[in-house]
Design a protein around this motif. Structure first.
Motif, mmCIF file in Angstrom:
data_model
loop_
_atom_site.group_PDB
_atom_site.id
_atom_site.type_symbol
_atom_site.label_atom_id
_atom_site.label_comp_id
_atom_site.label_asym_id
_atom_site.label_seq_id
_atom_site.Cartn_x
_atom_site.Cartn_y
_atom_site.Cartn_z
ATOM 1 N N ARG A 17 -1.315 -5.990 0.846
ATOM 2 C CA ARG A 17 -2.579 -6.568 1.291
ATOM 3 C C ARG A 17 -3.439 -6.929 0.079
ATOM 4 O O ARG A 17 -3.346 -6.293 -0.978
ATOM 5 C CB ARG A 17 -3.332 -5.577 2.198
ATOM 6 N N LEU A 18 -4.284 -7.938 0.241
ATOM 7 C CA LEU A 18 -5.052 -8.472 -0.886
ATOM 8 C C LEU A 18 -5.858 -7.414 -1.630
ATOM 9 O O LEU A 18 -6.026 -7.482 -2.854
ATOM 10 C CB LEU A 18 -6.012 -9.568 -0.391
ATOM 11 N N ASP A 19 -6.386 -6.445 -0.897
ATOM 12 C CA ASP A 19 -7.256 -5.428 -1.528
ATOM 13 C C ASP A 19 -6.484 -4.242 -2.084
ATOM 14 O O ASP A 19 -7.085 -3.256 -2.529
ATOM 15 C CB ASP A 19 -8.303 -4.946 -0.528
ATOM 16 N N GLY A 20 -5.148 -4.323 -2.057
ATOM 17 C CA GLY A 20 -4.337 -3.234 -2.600
ATOM 18 C C GLY A 20 -4.068 -2.114 -1.627
ATOM 19 O O GLY A 20 -3.490 -1.082 -2.010
ATOM 20 N N SER A 21 -4.461 -2.273 -0.372
ATOM 21 C CA SER A 21 -4.298 -1.206 0.615
ATOM 22 C C SER A 21 -2.919 -1.191 1.280
ATOM 23 O O SER A 21 -2.629 -0.316 2.084
ATOM 24 C CB SER A 21 -5.369 -1.333 1.710
ATOM 25 N N GLY A 22 -2.065 -2.170 0.929
ATOM 26 C CA GLY A 22 -0.750 -2.239 1.550
ATOM 27 C C GLY A 22 0.288 -1.382 0.842
ATOM 28 O O GLY A 22 -0.019 -0.581 -0.034
ATOM 29 N N TYR A 23 1.537 -1.566 1.236
ATOM 30 C CA TYR A 23 2.641 -0.814 0.639
ATOM 31 C C TYR A 23 3.831 -1.743 0.462
ATOM 32 O O TYR A 23 3.868 -2.834 1.046
ATOM 33 C CB TYR A 23 2.990 0.402 1.521
ATOM 34 N N PRO A 24 4.802 -1.394 -0.383
ATOM 35 C CA PRO A 24 5.030 -0.104 -1.061
ATOM 36 C C PRO A 24 4.392 0.014 -2.448
ATOM 37 O O PRO A 24 4.352 1.092 -3.022
ATOM 38 C CB PRO A 24 6.559 -0.066 -1.185
ATOM 39 N N LEU A 25 3.892 -1.106 -3.024
ATOM 40 C CA LEU A 25 3.418 -1.080 -4.404
ATOM 41 C C LEU A 25 1.904 -1.111 -4.554
ATOM 42 O O LEU A 25 1.394 -0.892 -5.645
ATOM 43 C CB LEU A 25 4.015 -2.271 -5.185
ATOM 44 N N GLY A 26 1.195 -1.383 -3.459
ATOM 45 C CA GLY A 26 -0.251 -1.499 -3.560
ATOM 46 C C GLY A 26 -0.682 -2.716 -4.370
ATOM 47 O O GLY A 26 -1.679 -2.666 -5.104
ATOM 48 N N LEU A 27 0.058 -3.806 -4.245
ATOM 49 C CA LEU A 27 -0.271 -5.028 -4.984
ATOM 50 C C LEU A 27 -1.589 -5.616 -4.494
ATOM 51 O O LEU A 27 -2.003 -5.374 -3.362
ATOM 52 C CB LEU A 27 0.839 -6.061 -4.815
ATOM 53 N N LYS A 28 -2.215 -6.420 -5.351
ATOM 54 C CA LYS A 28 -3.477 -7.064 -5.000
ATOM 55 C C LYS A 28 -3.413 -8.570 -5.222
ATOM 56 O O LYS A 28 -2.678 -9.045 -6.093
ATOM 57 C CB LYS A 28 -4.626 -6.501 -5.851
ATOM 58 N N GLY A 29 -4.201 -9.322 -4.439
ATOM 59 C CA GLY A 29 -4.451 -10.742 -4.653
ATOM 60 C C GLY A 29 -3.282 -11.560 -5.147
ATOM 61 O O GLY A 29 -2.252 -11.707 -4.492
#
Length: 330
Positions: free
Chosen positions: A253-265
């Motif tokens: 997710r854009l804000d880093g709230s996703g998984y598995p890596l916490g990627l952003k934007g």
């Protein structure tokens, strides 16, 4: 030691040999009148007109060019700009057949006199090669699709509650891509990414996938491994699209709230952003063992809340347009 006159004669002889041996057609035109001053053997053989039929006539008076309403306008642009180019130009041969050529013409100074040189390349074989390439690409896509659909069927046998999920995600993602005006290559990428984004679930225990009721935190941690497993499976093949990366990133997710890596934007590739939106729409509007389906308008409201925060703004806007204004269904 060669005199200037001898050097000029040598240079002219070399040019003449190049002119006559060239494997492209060459026309030399008078800059002021458009009259043809020379035509090389290749062009004569290509179009079937004699050398005499070319010489002294204006470009638009020769049979090959006479049926082209554009010929006079082309010559005017050439005089004005000094250069014209056509990737595909149909020229008429003496037998009436049309020959597809690439036509490049430019003007230059030759010892104080402006002349125009037209280079004419026969691209019929290139066009045929492009048709063969397109046919092979179509056949390759069909073969890939058959293999992908087989993999999906195997996955659906293990997880009957999500039958059709991948196909629906692909449909939604491609529709979003079209709404965004993406290229055919990107649309193919979205299609195959949608069909394979959850392939990693094959590594998740079937008891968890088909469990009625809410799963435990530890079970959810196992479910969250499917993007990594999907990446490991898909990265073994050399795909023409970044399918493995999409499988890896579709829950980011854009804000880093996703998984598995916490990627952003910008760390998330465009296809994964679109698949992420399509995945949310399909999942929330479908029944699951642990919850009922949520209405499409509630899903749209969820996307609006997350627009630019968790979900890509362009993908969300395209999705809202599809469902609210164009009555898209899947």
């Amino acid at each position: 030691m060669e005199t200037i006159e001898e050097k000029l004669l040598t240079s002219e002889a070399r040019y003449r040999r190049l002119f006559e041996a060239a494997l492209d057609g060459i026309l030399i035109l008078n800059f002021e009148t458009g009259q043809i001053e020379d035509a090389n053997p290749f062009l004569i053989n290509l179009l079937g007109f004699s050398h005499e039929e070319f010489l002294g006539k204006r470009l638009w008076e020769v049979g090959a060019f006479a049926d082209l309403p554009e010929a006079k306008n082309m010559f005017s642009r050439l005089q004005e700009r000094g250069y014209v180019r056509y990737e595909h130009l149909p020229l008429k041969a003496s037998n009436g057949s049309l020959i597809d050529v690439e036509f490049i013409s430019n003007s230059y100074d030759c010892e104080g006199v402006q002349v125009i040189q037209c280079n004419i390349r026969d691209i019929r074989y290139r066009a045929e090669a492009e048709r063969i390439k397109a046919r092979h690409l179509k056949e390759m896509k069909a073969a890939l699709l058959s293999a992908v659909e087989l993999a999906m069927e195997i996955g659906e046998l293990r997880d009957p509650y999500t039958v059709g999920h991948e196909k629906n995600v692909a449909l939604i993602a491609v529709a979003i891509g079209k709404e965004l005006g993406l290229s055919e290559h990107m649309l193919d990428s979205l299609k195959f990414s949608g069909l394979l984004h959850d392939i990693g679930k094959i590594a998740v225990p079937i008891e968890i996938l088909s469990k009625p009721g809410k799963i435990s935190p530890s079970e959810f941690e196992l479910v969250k491994t499917h993007p990594v497993e999907g990446y490991n499976i898909l990265s073994r093949m050399n795909w023409p699209w970044p399918l493995a990366t999409v499988a890896y990133q579709h829950h980011e997710r854009l804000d880093g709230s996703g998984y598995p890596l916490g990627l952003k934007g910008g760390e998330i590739i465009p296809e994964a952003k679109i698949i992420g939106v399509a995945d949310v729409v399909e999942a929330m509007t479908s029944h699951r063992p642990y919850r009922p389906a949520i209405g499409i308008e509630n899903v749209m409201a969820e996307l609006e809340l997350g627009r630019g925060v968790t979900y890509d703004s362009d993908a969300v806007d395209a999705c809202l347009t599809l469902f609210r204004e164009k009555n898209f269904t899947f």
